[in-house]
Design an enzyme around this catalytic site. Structure first.
Site, PDB file in Angstrom:
ATOM      1  N   CYS A   1      -6.558   2.366   4.729  1.00 39.85           N
ATOM      2  CA  CYS A   1      -7.257   1.189   5.246  1.00 39.85           C
ATOM      3  C   CYS A   1      -6.890   1.034   6.724  1.00 39.85           C
ATOM      4  CB  CYS A   1      -6.866  -0.058   4.452  1.00 39.85           C
ATOM      5  SG  CYS A   1      -5.183  -0.641   4.767  1.00 39.85           S
TER       6      CYS A   1
ATOM      7  N   GLU B   1       0.683   4.037   1.548  1.00 40.14           N
ATOM      8  CA  GLU B   1       1.032   4.623   2.841  1.00 40.14           C
ATOM      9  C   GLU B   1       2.285   3.966   3.418  1.00 40.14           C
ATOM     10  OE1 GLU B   1      -3.488   4.810   2.365  1.00 40.14           O
ATOM     11  OE2 GLU B   1      -1.919   3.314   2.038  1.00 40.14           O
TER      12      GLU B   1
ATOM     13  N   CYS C   1      -3.070   0.231   7.376  1.00 42.13           N
ATOM     14  CA  CYS C   1      -2.208   1.384   7.097  1.00 42.13           C
ATOM     15  C   CYS C   1      -2.394   2.465   8.155  1.00 42.13           C
ATOM     16  CB  CYS C   1      -2.484   1.947   5.708  1.00 42.13           C
ATOM     17  SG  CYS C   1      -1.870   0.862   4.401  1.00 42.13           S
TER      18      CYS C   1
ATOM     19  N   HIS D   1       0.831  -1.204   0.000  1.00 44.89           N
ATOM     20  CA  HIS D   1       0.000   0.000   0.000  1.00 44.89           C
ATOM     21  C   HIS D   1       0.868   1.256   0.000  1.00 44.89           C
ATOM     22  CE1 HIS D   1      -4.042  -1.830   1.498  1.00 44.89           C
ATOM     23  NE2 HIS D   1      -3.487  -2.529   0.514  1.00 44.89           N
TER      24      HIS D   1
END
Length: 198
Positions: free
Chosen positions: A87, A58, A90, A56
């Protein structure tokens, strides 16, 4: 790391704050990092990232930040403009990072809220992230305009808002406000409504 400027079509496709954003499985993150090097000098860094091979965006940004030496005596201000809010996992990573580095301030502006439904864990992740000191908001016209002129290869082409941008931004802002409102305040409101017979 991608090129510094995003293509216009890519920005509009991924950042459009549609009610149902089908097919947008990637998250894009435009960032600005301001470092206070001394009482009289600052340095800046900016660009954009996107998800890579199952990682991801992040987490990619945290890896990017960790490559620097974050000095306790200096202040860091990080501003993100994300196509999706973080999410749950994260948000947890980000909260831990902010707790570890109290001299770093993080502001997140999201185009859309990632699966923030009642049965999902994402709202709790956003609340934890806010409790760790992050400022979380929904992107408004002003933020889109800023991103267009800062991160997009616009070649003097003005930003044209799409139909529904303001309405969707208001709707998402209200939803985010409800998510981030402390649970005890929500209970107090329910009690007040009961007393009023509503």
């Amino acid at each position: 790391m991608d090129s510094v400027f995003m293509k216009q079509k890519k920005f509009i496709y991924h950042y459009k704050n549609l009610r149902w954003a089908k097919g947008r499985h990637e998250t894009y993150l435009c960032y600005i990092v301001k470092r206070r090097n001394s009482p009289t000098s600052d340095s800046f860094d900016f660009g954009f990232l996107r998800n890579r091979s199952g990682c991801h965006v992040e987490v990619l940004f945290l890896k990017y930040m960790s490559a620097w030496q974050i000095y306790p005596g200096r202040s860091y201000s990080v501003t993100w403009f994300c196509s999706w809010s973080p999410c749950y996992d994260c948000a947890q990573h980000l909260a831990d990072f902010l707790i570890q580095y109290p001299n770093l301030r993080l502001r997140i502006f999201a185009a859309r809220l990632y699966f923030c439904e009642e049965n999902n864990s994402e709202p709790e992740g956003l609340r934890r992230l806010q409790a760790a000191g992050a400022h979380i908001a929904v992107m408004t016209f002003k933020d889109y305009f800023y991103c267009w002129h800062t991160f997009v290869a616009s070649r003097d082409r003005k930003f044209k808002p799409w139909e529904g941008l303001n309405e969707n931004s208001i709707r998402l802002s209200r939803k985010l406000k409800r998510i981030l409102q402390p649970c005890d305040e929500v209970e107090d409101l329910r009690d007040a409504f009961k007393l009023l017979g509503l």
